[in-house]
Scaffold this motif. Structure first.
Motif, PDB file in Angstrom:
ATOM      1  N   SER A 245      61.045  36.778 -46.422  1.00 39.62           N
ATOM      2  CA  SER A 245      59.681  37.083 -45.979  1.00 39.62           C
ATOM      3  C   SER A 245      58.955  37.986 -46.976  1.00 39.62           C
ATOM      4  O   SER A 245      57.738  37.891 -47.138  1.00 39.62           O
ATOM      5  CB  SER A 245      59.707  37.747 -44.604  1.00 39.62           C
ATOM      6  OG  SER A 245      60.172  36.847 -43.624  1.00 39.62           O
ATOM      7  N   TYR A 249      55.652  37.111 -49.110  1.00 37.56           N
ATOM      8  CA  TYR A 249      54.559  38.095 -49.115  1.00 37.56           C
ATOM      9  C   TYR A 249      54.068  38.340 -50.543  1.00 37.56           C
ATOM     10  O   TYR A 249      52.866  38.338 -50.813  1.00 37.56           O
ATOM     11  CB  TYR A 249      55.080  39.385 -48.481  1.00 37.56           C
ATOM     12  CG  TYR A 249      54.148  40.573 -48.498  1.00 37.56           C
ATOM     13  CD1 TYR A 249      53.073  40.650 -47.623  1.00 37.56           C
ATOM     14  CD2 TYR A 249      54.379  41.647 -49.367  1.00 37.56           C
ATOM     15  CE1 TYR A 249      52.234  41.767 -47.613  1.00 37.56           C
ATOM     16  CE2 TYR A 249      53.556  42.748 -49.377  1.00 37.56           C
ATOM     17  CZ  TYR A 249      52.488  42.812 -48.494  1.00 37.56           C
ATOM     18  OH  TYR A 249      51.661  43.919 -48.504  1.00 37.56           O
ATOM     19  N   ILE A 262      59.049  45.009 -45.035  1.00 38.50           N
ATOM     20  CA  ILE A 262      59.058  43.586 -44.691  1.00 38.50           C
ATOM     21  C   ILE A 262      60.433  43.160 -44.179  1.00 38.50           C
ATOM     22  O   ILE A 262      60.544  42.410 -43.197  1.00 38.50           O
ATOM     23  CB  ILE A 262      58.653  42.727 -45.906  1.00 38.50           C
ATOM     24  CG1 ILE A 262      57.255  43.111 -46.407  1.00 38.50           C
ATOM     25  CG2 ILE A 262      58.701  41.246 -45.537  1.00 38.50           C
ATOM     26  CD1 ILE A 262      56.144  42.893 -45.404  1.00 38.50           C
ATOM     27  N   GLN A 266      61.250  41.588 -40.479  1.00 42.70           N
ATOM     28  CA  GLN A 266      61.921  40.305 -40.297  1.00 42.70           C
ATOM     29  C   GLN A 266      63.209  40.462 -39.499  1.00 42.70           C
ATOM     30  O   GLN A 266      63.552  39.606 -38.678  1.00 42.70           O
ATOM     31  CB  GLN A 266      62.224  39.669 -41.659  1.00 42.70           C
ATOM     32  CG  GLN A 266      62.887  38.312 -41.587  1.00 42.70           C
ATOM     33  CD  GLN A 266      62.043  37.269 -40.876  1.00 42.70           C
ATOM     34  OE1 GLN A 266      60.826  37.204 -41.093  1.00 42.70           O
ATOM     35  NE2 GLN A 266      62.666  36.458 -40.036  1.00 42.70           N
ATOM     36  N   PHE A 293      53.596  39.469 -37.988  1.00 39.68           N
ATOM     37  CA  PHE A 293      53.095  39.613 -39.353  1.00 39.68           C
ATOM     38  C   PHE A 293      51.573  39.484 -39.453  1.00 39.68           C
ATOM     39  O   PHE A 293      51.024  39.621 -40.550  1.00 39.68           O
ATOM     40  CB  PHE A 293      53.774  38.601 -40.271  1.00 39.68           C
ATOM     41  CG  PHE A 293      55.176  38.977 -40.653  1.00 39.68           C
ATOM     42  CD1 PHE A 293      55.425  39.786 -41.753  1.00 39.68           C
ATOM     43  CD2 PHE A 293      56.261  38.544 -39.901  1.00 39.68           C
ATOM     44  CE1 PHE A 293      56.716  40.145 -42.111  1.00 39.68           C
ATOM     45  CE2 PHE A 293      57.555  38.899 -40.248  1.00 39.68           C
ATOM     46  CZ  PHE A 293      57.785  39.711 -41.359  1.00 39.68           C
ATOM     47  N   ILE A 296      50.078  42.293 -41.090  1.00 39.75           N
ATOM     48  CA  ILE A 296      50.431  42.444 -42.492  1.00 39.75           C
ATOM     49  C   ILE A 296      49.563  41.556 -43.375  1.00 39.75           C
ATOM     50  O   ILE A 296      49.118  41.958 -44.450  1.00 39.75           O
ATOM     51  CB  ILE A 296      51.923  42.094 -42.720  1.00 39.75           C
ATOM     52  CG1 ILE A 296      52.826  42.973 -41.854  1.00 39.75           C
ATOM     53  CG2 ILE A 296      52.293  42.218 -44.190  1.00 39.75           C
ATOM     54  CD1 ILE A 296      52.772  44.443 -42.183  1.00 39.75           C
ATOM     55  N   TYR A 297      49.301  40.330 -42.898  1.00 35.46           N
ATOM     56  CA  TYR A 297      48.543  39.355 -43.676  1.00 35.46           C
ATOM     57  C   TYR A 297      47.094  39.275 -43.205  1.00 35.46           C
ATOM     58  O   TYR A 297      46.803  39.470 -42.012  1.00 35.46           O
ATOM     59  CB  TYR A 297      49.155  37.959 -43.508  1.00 35.46           C
ATOM     60  CG  TYR A 297      50.449  37.742 -44.249  1.00 35.46           C
ATOM     61  CD1 TYR A 297      50.457  37.335 -45.582  1.00 35.46           C
ATOM     62  CD2 TYR A 297      51.678  37.910 -43.607  1.00 35.46           C
ATOM     63  CE1 TYR A 297      51.648  37.110 -46.259  1.00 35.46           C
ATOM     64  CE2 TYR A 297      52.876  37.691 -44.279  1.00 35.46           C
ATOM     65  CZ  TYR A 297      52.848  37.296 -45.603  1.00 35.46           C
ATOM     66  OH  TYR A 297      54.030  37.069 -46.270  1.00 35.46           O
TER      67      TYR A 297
END
Length: 345
Positions: A245, A249, A262, A266, A293, A296-297
């Motif tokens: 992951s 990323y 990260i 995960q 996530f 995060i994104y």
């Protein structure tokens, strides 16, 4: 033929779940834009992610080989990679990963490996996996609990409870002859489900092998370093799995979050979905990834990141392991045919 039909039925269910999952996720999305995001990912980081998954499989093969060697079973590394991939495939397409270990035992038995020894090797391997899953998840949730909503908190607790229950049963199985007999009987039922031939004959052989099992268990008790090395290898194995992951990323040109952040996210996700009895945790893994996530994104990247991450750590190797299963099955059928012809002569 009947066994192949059962595999096909499981695959059909598996693919139906995949189609439903991605339909629900993408029904209100611009799919072309999502795949454009995926195509824009940096190839060098994707390659690192794929290599991490190869390392994951190699670690499992190493663990199997180490324990079998301690039990005086001689195997080649390539054969153990085959067993690892067979386990990955059948765990992925059966509910609660119930088909993985029984089919590994079956293929090991075809390679003249004692059922008692293969059962013990896989029990130790699976026990180490449960220990790593639970311990890393509990460690990770300390830093990442803010990423869990109420639904995910409930699933996380359920996942920890189910994995802890499985771990308890595994430990009992390793040190209890009665429990081991139950596991072998369960394996026979799974083989019946896949319509493997000569089941009753195999049952007798398995029961005969069971008498050797207690001695094998005693050997491991007296060689605890083997189990310790297996546990350490499993930690590296799962760190590699979880790091996929992170490399995904980075593939999208992002570097604000550390690899530690990260990987622990995960780890938490894996424990949350691993207790769900869906084949390969299809549906819950994809939904869980997006839920965790999404913080995060950016919104326009999260679906692409899910496709790439899940594609590398699951779907790509399901396809690869399927090829290994097909080749191994064809080889097995040829050997059975040759044995019949030799007996007829």
């Amino acid at each position: 033929m009947e066994r192949i039909k059962k595999v096909i039925k499981n695959l059909a269910l598996f693919f139906i779940l995949i189609v439903l999952t991605f339909y629900i996720i993408f029904k209100d999305q611009d799919v072309s834009q999502i795949f454009e995001v995926v195509r824009s990912a940096k190839k060098e980081f994707i390659l690192i992610a794929i290599l991490c998954m190869c390392f994951y499989i190699l670690c499992e093969a190493t663990n199997i080989r180490r324990t079998l060697k301690a039990l005086n079973e001689k195997t080649k590394l390539i054969s153990n990679i085959k067993y690892a991939l067979i386990g990955f495939f059948f765990s992925g397409i059966t509910p609660a990963a119930s088909g993985g270990q029984p089919m590994q035992i079956y293929f090991m038995h075809k390679d003249k490996i004692s059922v008692a020894n293969s059962t013990l090797a896989l029990l130790i391997n699976l026990t180490c996996m449960q220990i790593v899953t639970i311990s890393t998840a509990l460690f990770s949730v300390i830093f990442n609990h803010k990423y869990l909503n109420k639904a995910l908190i409930g699933l996380f607790i359920l996942g920890i409870v189910l994995n802890s229950t499985a771990l308890t049963l595994l430990i009992i199985s390793i040190f209890s002859k009665r429990a081991t007999k139950w596991i072998i009987n369960f394996s026979i039922k799974v083989l019946k489900f896949f319509r493997v031939k000569n089941i009753e004959e195999k049952r007798l052989r398995f029961e005969q092998e069971l008498t050797k099992y207690q001695g094998s268990t005693d050997y491991i008790k007296n060689n605890k370093f083997v189990a310790l090395k297996t546990l350490i290898t499993t930690y590296f194995q799962f760190i590699a799995l979880y790091s996929i992951s992170y490399w995904v990323y980075r593939a999208f040109g992002m570097n604000e979050k550390s690899i530690f952040s990260i990987i622990t996210l995960q780890s938490m996700l894996y424990a949350t979905v691993s207790g769900i009895p869906s084949p390969g945790a299809v549906g819950v893994s994809e939904g869980g990834f997006i839920a965790i996530f999404s913080k995060i994104y950016p919104e326009n990247m999260i679906n692409g990141a899910m496709i790439l991450s899940r594609g590398i750590n699951f779907y790509l190797f399901i396809a690869l392991s399927a090829i290994v299963v097909i080749v191994s099955t064809i080889k097995e059928k040829k050997e059975e045919k040759n044995e019949i012809e030799e007996n007829d002569e």
